[in-house]
Structures are given as C-alpha cells and as structure tokens.
Design an enzyme around this catalytic site. Structure first.
Site, PDB file in Angstrom:
ATOM      1  N   GLU A 152     -51.418 -25.830 -23.660  1.00 23.42           N
ATOM      2  CA  GLU A 152     -52.401 -26.194 -24.694  1.00 23.42           C
ATOM      3  C   GLU A 152     -53.110 -27.497 -24.316  1.00 23.42           C
ATOM      4  O   GLU A 152     -53.056 -28.492 -25.056  1.00 23.42           O
ATOM      5  CB  GLU A 152     -51.742 -26.297 -26.072  1.00 23.42           C
ATOM      6  N   GLU A 310     -48.715 -17.312 -27.692  1.00 22.68           N
ATOM      7  CA  GLU A 310     -47.813 -17.837 -28.717  1.00 22.68           C
ATOM      8  C   GLU A 310     -48.319 -17.458 -30.095  1.00 22.68           C
ATOM      9  O   GLU A 310     -49.527 -17.542 -30.356  1.00 22.68           O
ATOM     10  CB  GLU A 310     -47.799 -19.375 -28.725  1.00 22.68           C
ATOM     11  N   LYS A 359     -37.285 -28.568 -34.573  1.00 16.38           N
ATOM     12  CA  LYS A 359     -36.045 -27.841 -34.911  1.00 16.38           C
ATOM     13  C   LYS A 359     -36.205 -26.925 -36.116  1.00 16.38           C
ATOM     14  O   LYS A 359     -35.444 -25.981 -36.273  1.00 16.38           O
ATOM     15  CB  LYS A 359     -34.868 -28.785 -35.081  1.00 16.38           C
TER      16      LYS A 359
HETATM   17  C1  GLA Z   1     -48.011 -25.074 -29.742  1.00 15.33           C
HETATM   18  C2  GLA Z   1     -47.285 -25.432 -28.468  1.00 15.33           C
HETATM   19  C3  GLA Z   1     -45.824 -25.081 -28.518  1.00 15.33           C
HETATM   20  C4  GLA Z   1     -45.226 -25.411 -29.857  1.00 15.33           C
HETATM   21  C5  GLA Z   1     -46.003 -24.725 -30.936  1.00 15.33           C
HETATM   22  C6  GLA Z   1     -45.448 -24.955 -32.319  1.00 15.33           C
HETATM   23  O1  GLA Z   1     -48.498 -23.812 -29.750  1.00 15.33           O
HETATM   24  O2  GLA Z   1     -47.857 -24.846 -27.340  1.00 15.33           O
HETATM   25  O3  GLA Z   1     -45.168 -25.812 -27.490  1.00 15.33           O
HETATM   26  O4  GLA Z   1     -45.262 -26.787 -30.044  1.00 15.33           O
HETATM   27  O5  GLA Z   1     -47.319 -25.225 -30.929  1.00 15.33           O
HETATM   28  O6  GLA Z   1     -46.153 -24.241 -33.294  1.00 15.33           O
END
Ligand code: GLA
Length: 664
Positions: A152, A310, A359
């Site tokens: 990201e 994701e 967490k």
């Molecule tokens: C982003 C990041 C992940 C995680 C998620 C949590 O998408 O890429 O590493 O932190 O957010 O929602």
C-alpha cells in the site's frame, strides 16, 4: 482455465500471512488449516524486514525458507513481498534522515510502519538492497508466484515535505517546465509576489501563513503520486532481472477513500492490478460503495481481471467502532468483487494477531480459533471461491461509464473555492448508487479514455479538465451517447487556471448553457425544483444558449431559472445538472438518462438485488447477490456454480444469499 497468479487455476483465495508473529507449532498447524479452508495463495513477508535482517548485514532466512518450503509442499502459491513496508529500528536509528516530514515540519518517528521518505536516496538504497536480497534468495523457489512490492505504497504518507522531498520536487518541476518562466506562468506567480527567479527557490507547499498557491499544491500532488510510483518502479526494476518470468505488482487502494495516488498512471507499471478494499461498518450502503470501488479497480485495470489482494473477514481495527460483518456479508462482499472483475479473493490476514496495533483486526482464523462461526464461514467461502473457477479471465459487460479523474479530485478540493461543500466523491457516489439501484453496471473510466463503447457517460464534478478530455467527452455526445455533467465541472484547465467567458468553461458549447455567477447555498439551505424534489449545496445563474430546461428552481436564489438542462448535440444529448439533487431527483434524472440512452439493467431484479454479467471465451456468467432479507425470484437459465444445480427462470435466491449462473 486462466491463471492470473502463476500456478493458481481459477480464482485465487487466501491472504496476508505473517508467520513471524507465531511460534513454530502454530505455523505447522496453519498449513493444515489453510488446506482445509481452500487457501491457494498467501502474501508473505510484507513486514518481515526486522525478522529477516535483525542486525544490519546479518540475515536470518531460516524461518522464511521453512515457510516457503512448507507452503510449497502444501500446494499453496506465494505472493512474496520485498519486505520493505516497514524499516527496521536499526535503520532509522542509523539514518534518521530517511524519516518523512509533514507540512508543518513534524518528523514522523519510527514505531509504527511506513516510516520512510520515498524520496530519500538512502532509503532507496537500503530498500533496493533488501528487495534484491529476497529476490536472490527465492529466485528459483517453486512456491514463488508473484512479487508484492512494498505494501500500500503511500497509504500513510502520501505527501512528504522533507528536504529530500523538496529536492525531488524541484527535479520533477525542472522536467515538467524546463525553464522557470514556464513554471511562473503555470503557477500564476504574478499573484502575491510569488515570482521565482530559480528552481532552487521553490519548496513543497509547507505550512504557510495563508493559502498556498493552488497550482503549487496541485503540482505537489502530481509529483507525490509520481514519486511514490517511481519508488515502486525502482524496486520492480531491481528484481525483474533476477526473476524475469515472475509477475510483479503492488497492492493499490482503488477506493472512494484513497485520493492521492493516480492509479491510472500506476496501472501501466504493474503486471497485474491488485487492490485492497475495506467496507466502512457505519455506512449502511457499504455494499454499494464496494461496487463503485471494484468498478474503479476494473477501470484502472483497463477492463482486465484484477486481484483483490486484501479485504476483511470481519471487523477492522481502524474505524471508530469496529463491528464484525453480518451473516453472509463476507460471502456477499467476496462474490461482489468477483462479479466486478476480481480473479482473486484475498484477505488481511490469515491469522488474527494477538499483539500489536492490529490485534483486534479480523483474520481467516480468529482469536476464538477454528471453533467459531467466522472460521466455518471462511471454509465455506474457500469452497465457493473454488467453485467460481470458470469465471477466471472473463470480462465484465457495461454500456454506461462514469468519468473519474484523480487530478480533478485533487483540484476540486483545494482551498478557497466557492463552496467547501462541493466534494469530488459526493456526486460520484450518488450517481453510481442511482445506477446501481437500477441494476446498471457502470465502468469507471478516465476523461481521456476511449468512450466509444458507452451509450451513457456520466461526468460528476469534473472541475479540472484538459482540452483533450473535454473534447473526448463532447465527441461521445456527437457520436450519439447521452452525456450528463454535474455542477462545478469544466471550470479550470490543467494548471488550475479558470476558463474565461462564463461557466461551465470547457463544457459551455457542449451543454448549450452559460452561467455568469455561482450562488452556492448556505449550510442547511435547501431549495425546491419544479417537480417537488429538493436540492442543496449549489445553484448558479444558468442562461440557456441552445439547451432546453428540463427542471427549474421553484424557489431559492435562482427561482425560475434552469436547474437541469438538456442539449441536442450531433447524434446524442448533453445534460447539465446545476444543483445537488436529493435522491428522488437523482433517481428521476438517471431514469431519464437511461430511457434516452437505451441502457438497460443486466436483469430485471427486485430492489436491493445486485446482478452483474462477466463474459468469457466460452461462457457468460451472471452473478446475483441478494442484499435484502427477502427471497428473490431470478430469471436466468443455466447452472448455479455455487450449488451445481440447474436453474430455470423464476429460481429463488434466498435473502442474503448469492448465485453465480453460468448461462446456457
Ligand atoms: C492495509 C494494510 C494491511 C493491514 C490492513 C488492515 O490494507 O495493507 O497491512 O494493515 O490495512 O485493515
């Protein structure tokens, strides 16, 4: 069957895997569970730098070697990260100059993640070194399916104002303008004594006594997106020669919430577009927002299938109130992404962490363990994703387009405008939602993209538009499409200079209207249109110069004047919407646009039921998602891939359920 991830046949299923957070017995158990859940691909080592290189120059590959080997034995493919998403503490201690800085000069300390300035040559050197070390280590590993560069990029630090950023910004400006007078012209520096004599005098738009130069801000946004992209490109180019046959990507955030990365430019540099998406628990229409974000991702990917890298199985940890998903919601979210072009359904993360800032973020394996509703739902989802394999590689069908332009977004939300209530996502979401409610699939495209295949082109709040973009949109109407443009569009050119002669500047001729002044409505002020629908935020003094008035204002500062207009242009029509219509007004507008353009829904479905068609070489598929609590009768013939059952017109999809019909 098409493979979007090397070695994954069908639609990929899995998520981020962070074994470095767990002891070995848990890691071993993970493999059996992954197989049980139908996991086919994991993203590995994203935040693993400090575990791989705990001390500068001392590498501990053992745990990662074991993980790669075991995943391979389990038949699970790996999207392997460059491990650069969070610098290790020894690096930021040794080189604090790599830390980014905010506009007010605050240095962003280590202790979280992404604590690096992409413009820092020192950071670049270390990041390349790490990426190359990982690539050299696993270049021949049979589990390696895809490279995941950083993570990201730009998520937390889209804009960095450090000294290295100032230097990189000046280099970018020299390339763009070549001589300082060209910059002075573009930035309008005759205003407020801002004239520069030399590029060395130019700074990022750091905190200033009053409003910063808007073109400086706009160029800084362009530079920042390009600089983040150049970081990706540098890492990509470092690993490419080591593994020439392994595709390389990074996870975008193609969503309605992510403003600062111009993913249309980024898409050209990745081998496959991958994105992350999270629903907002407090948004009752989050499934509609999901659809828009997925449509955007498909547009960024040029219509090709893309990877959902994701999303979440349940709650996240970063909203004010993090609620788990409702019954069937994870399945509906996943199937909706697939409907709109995803060839992978992946999550953050495999196993919910027990320590650290995330967490309370859900995973495929929750804190409660496998004896949980969530894990049972995950196993069901894994099986369902497996059943959807025939969809891989197929393309989504759409005859309506929504124009989305990142630079217009940046520019329209700069300060000192006629109304702070004019925001880019507002009409984008409202018009997309009205099309969604009518079962119309919408492609999300750029202003200069080919519009030839669309019968309806909707252009929300395109404040900034180039001459080429404006001509492209006008050509669509000439050719026979229905084009609809909303207020505060066509106002400025690419330098954020006002187009003179009356509003809406670039679109005056196309729309057959001319406004000489804006009358934005005050906070809470509502006006009524002649059909009884209401509007707020915006009015302007529209004069008809060829268009007809479809709706007029019944009251308010513009009473009796046009609110919605329609202009015959070539073989098509161009509509102008000079106010922020309520939902009823927007619905009526969209009904009229659909009737005129002949664009129809994928299927006649009850309200709240989503239907999207993907077309492959051999088969077409209609994905049906019932977002209501009621059973829906669906008129399709074929086989529901989720149940294997043959379906005939009138077949039932339960409330909250999905069907994916291979048409026959
Ligand atoms: C982003 C990041 C992940 C995680 C998620 C949590 O998408 O890429 O590493 O932190 O957010 O929602």
């Amino acid at each position: 069957m098409i493979e979007s991830i090397h070695g994954v046949r069908g639609i990929g299923f899995g998520g981020d895997y962070n074994p470095e957070q767990w002891p070995d017995d848990v890691r071993l158990a993970d493999l059996d569970l992954m197989r049980e859940a139908g996991v086919t691909v994991v993203s590995l080592a994203i935040f693993a730098w400090a575990s791989i290189e705990p001390v500068e120059g001392r590498y501990d590959w053992g745990w990662l070697d074991d993980t790669m080997d075991r995943l391979h034995e389990a038949g699970i493919r790996v999207s392997l990260a460059t491990a650069t998403a969070s610098p290790p503490p020894w690096l930021t201690r040794k080189h604090p100059e790599i830390l980014p800085r905010t506009a007010d000069g605050t240095v962003l300390s280590p202790g979280a993640r992404q604590s690096y300035a992409v413009s820092s040559p020192t950071w670049r050197r270390y990041a390349v070194r790490m990426a190359v070390a990982v690539a050299e280590r696993y270049r021949d590993h049979p589990a390696l399916a895809l490279w995941h560069v950083d993570n990201e990029i730009g998520c937390h630090v889209p804009h960095d104002y450090s000294d290295s950023a100032a230097e990189a910004f000046r280099r970018w400006l020299r390339r763009r303008y070549r001589d300082i007078d060209a910059l002075n012209d573009a930035w309008g520096t005759a205003f407020w004594s801002q004239r520069y004599g030399d590029f060395e005098e130019v700074l990022p738009p750091r905190a200033a006594p009053s409003l910063s130069n808007p073109t400086q801000q706009l160029d800084f946004a362009r530079y920042s997106s390009d600089e983040l992209l150049s970081y990706y490109v540098e890492l990509r180019d470092a690993i490419r020669p080591i593994t020439p046959d392994v595709p390389i990507t990074t996870n975008f955030m193609c969503t309605t919430a992510t403003k600062w990365m111009d993913y249309r430019r980024w898409a050209a540099e990745v081998d496959v577009v991958a994105t992350d998406h999270y629903t907002i628990a407090a948004d009752a229409d989050r499934h509609v927002e999901l659809a828009l974000s997925a449509d955007l991702t498909r547009g960024v990917a040029g219509g090709r299938p893309w990877l959902l890298m994701e999303h979440s199985t349940g709650a996240v940890n970063w909203q004010p109130r993090n609620r788990a998903k409702g019954p069937g919601e994870m399945m509906r979210n996943s199937v909706s992404h697939v409907a709109r072009g995803a060839d992978a359904v992946m999550f953050f993360q495999w196993r919910a962490s027990r320590a650290g800032a995330e967490k309370f973020h859900s995973g495929l394996v929750p804190h409660a363990g496998t004896d949980s509703q969530l894990y049972r739902d995950v196993v069901d989802l894994g099986a369902a994703v497996g059943d959807l394999a025939p969809l891989a590689g197929s393309r989504v069908e759409a005859r309506a387009a929504l124009v989305w332009d990142y630079e217009a977004w940046w520019a329209v939300e700069l300060d000192a405008h006629p109304s702070e209530a004019v925001t880019y996502m507002d009409r984008m979401r409202a018009l997309h939602a009205a099309l969604w409610r009518r079962g119309v699939t919408t492609d999300v495209v750029g202003s200069t993209d080919d519009l030839d295949r669309y019968d309806l082109v909707v252009v929300p709040t395109l404040y900034l538009v180039s001459d080429t973009g404006a001509a492209n949109i006008a050509a669509a109407a000439e050719r026979g499409a229905t084009v609809a443009i909303t207020y505060f569009s066509g106002i400025v050119d690419e330098h954020d200079h006002v187009r003179l002669g009356g509003y809406p500047g670039a679109f005056r001729d196309l729309l057959g209207v001319r406004s000489d002044e804006f009358f934005p409505l005050l906070d809470g002020e509502v006006v009524t249109l002649d059909d009884g629908t209401r509007a707020d935020v915006w009015t302007e003094r529209v004069e008809l110069t060829g268009a007809e008035a479809v709706r007029t204002f019944a009251d308010g500062p513009m009473a009796g004047r046009p609110a919605v207009t329609r202009h015959a242009v070539g073989a098509g029509h161009a509509w102008y919407v000079a106010t922020r219509q309520d939902e009823a007004g927007t619905d009526a507008l969209v009904d009229a646009l659909l009737a005129e353009s002949g664009v129809t829904p994928v299927l006649d479905v009850p309200a709240g039921v989503e239907a999207v068609r993907r077309v492959g070489d051999e088969h077409s598929f209609v994905v049906v998602i019932n977002h209501t609590d009621e059973v829906a009768a669906i008129d399709l013939t074929g086989v529901d891939l989720l149940t294997g059952a043959r379906v005939e017109p009138g077949f039932k999809v339960e409330g909250g359920a999905c069907a994916v019909v291979q048409e026959a």
